[in-house]
Design a protein around this motif. Structure first.
Motif: not given
Length: 362
Positions: A127-131, A188-191, A194-198, A220-226
């Motif tokens: 998840q974007e922003g996750g680990t 990997i922290h703070e995803l 652009k971190d997606a890939g092989i 990587i899945t985009g973070s859900e907006r509040q």
């Protein structure tokens, strides 16, 4: 993050020198291998290649880029990186790094060995922003070898992303080992998107190559907006605090009206609507926005945003109740007292009340 320079893997000899003993490279069945060919400055303008065979047949058996073989030339054109994936026993043999003028370096002998490390590619979702944590297997015989975690791009491969040596505890990439189980784990922290890939897990088998064990597909899945619900009243106003992370202090922030497709084209400014105001905190980790003299036409969807990225979604509704009177004007002498009566809807009797000052710089 401190980057590790991968000098050791770039020491393959310059083509054209006196031949020495054959170098021994290693790969594991179903895995991959990274091979580094170093060239001298005088060969920068020459076409370079990688081939299989002895010194006489190799130039006629050049490896071409395909679904298994990738060749990357660095921007200075002084070395090639060769990536061979889905290794089979047929890949065993002798290879050379060559230059178009006929020069080639010392032979490299690739030995493909069986192993239970490399059978199935790994798929990881984050998840974007996750680990995320990625477990990499390796053969027991490579327990003492330096471990590597690499990222494959379209035009290059990051072989020096992280390796098994002391790392900065605040680094984006961290590696830990469980030698009893022949596993090392990369976190990997703070995803970011652009971190997606092989990626590839690997072990250094000598000074000239890395045996790749596991292929990793990171998605990587985009973070859900509040989403926040805001209620306003005709002739009244609203104040909204848009919160951003500290790492986003220097990005351009704004408030816009519309959905995810149209919002960035409908940015609100004082020039576009004199009732609108905004104020950025000194450190720019949040933005204060607001409206005065609300009307029913102000109802709709808004977003707190930065650059081209939308963050908090604000859904504004306008109630038709007559709670907001005409503006109140009070004049008092300096040093005196003033009393201001503020009306509010019955449903907010137990809510915290505020009295705010609108400053000229807003």
């Amino acid at each position: 993050m401190k980057r590790v320079l991968f000098f050791a893997l770039c020491l393959i000899s310059v083509p054209g020198r006196i031949a020495k003993s054959e170098r021994k490279l290693k790969a594991f069945l179903n895995g991959g291998v990274l091979i580094f060919c170093k060239f001298g400055d005088k060969f920068r303008e020459k076409q370079k290649y990688f081939c299989k065979g002895n010194i006489s047949t190799c130039p006629n058996n050049r490896l071409a880029n395909n679904s298994r073989v990738f060749q990357y030339e660095n921007t200075h054109r002084d070395y090639l990186t060769i990536l061979i994936t889905n290794i089979t026993s047929n890949d065993t043999g002798t290879y050379h790094c060559g230059v178009e003028d006929g020069s080639s370096d010392d032979p490299m002998s690739l030995n493909v060995k069986p192993g239970d490390c490399c059978d199935t590619p790994i798929s990881i979702h984050g998840q974007e922003g996750g680990t995320v944590s990625i477990r990499c297997k390796y053969p027991a015989e490579s327990r003492e070898n330096t471990k590597h975690f690499c990222k494959q791009h379209e035009k290059f491969i990051e072989s020096d992303l992280i390796e098994s040596k002391p790392s900065d505890i605040n680094a984006k990439y961290l590696m830990s080992q469980n030698e009893n189980r022949n596993i090392f784990t990369v976190t990997i922290h703070e995803l970011e998107m652009k971190d997606a890939g092989i990626y590839w897990c690997g072990v250094r088998t000598d000074g000239y190559s890395v045996a790749l064990t596991n292929k990793v597909n990171l998605q990587i899945t985009g973070s859900e907006r509040q989403v926040i619900q805001v209620k306003g009243y005709p002739r009244g106003g609203i104040v909204i605090l848009c919160k951003f992370g500290d790492q986003r202090q220097h990005n351009q922030k704004y408030f816009c009206k519309g959905n995810a497709t149209t919002c960035s084209y409908n940015r609100l400014t004082r020039d576009s609507d004199s009732r609108f105001f905004q104020h950025g905190q000194v450190l720019w980790d949040f933005l204060t926005v607001g409206f005065t003299n609300l009307t029913s036409g102000d109802a709709g969807t808004y977003h707190c945003a930065e650059n081209e990225e939308l963050h908090t979604e604000v859904r504004l509704s306008i109630e038709n109740d007559d709670y907001c009177d005409l503006p109140v004007e009070e004049t008092r002498e300096k040093g005196g007292n003033v009393s201001i009566a503020c009306h509010y809807p019955e449903e907010y009797r137990d809510h915290t009340k505020h009295l705010c000052e609108a400053r000229a710089e807003w």
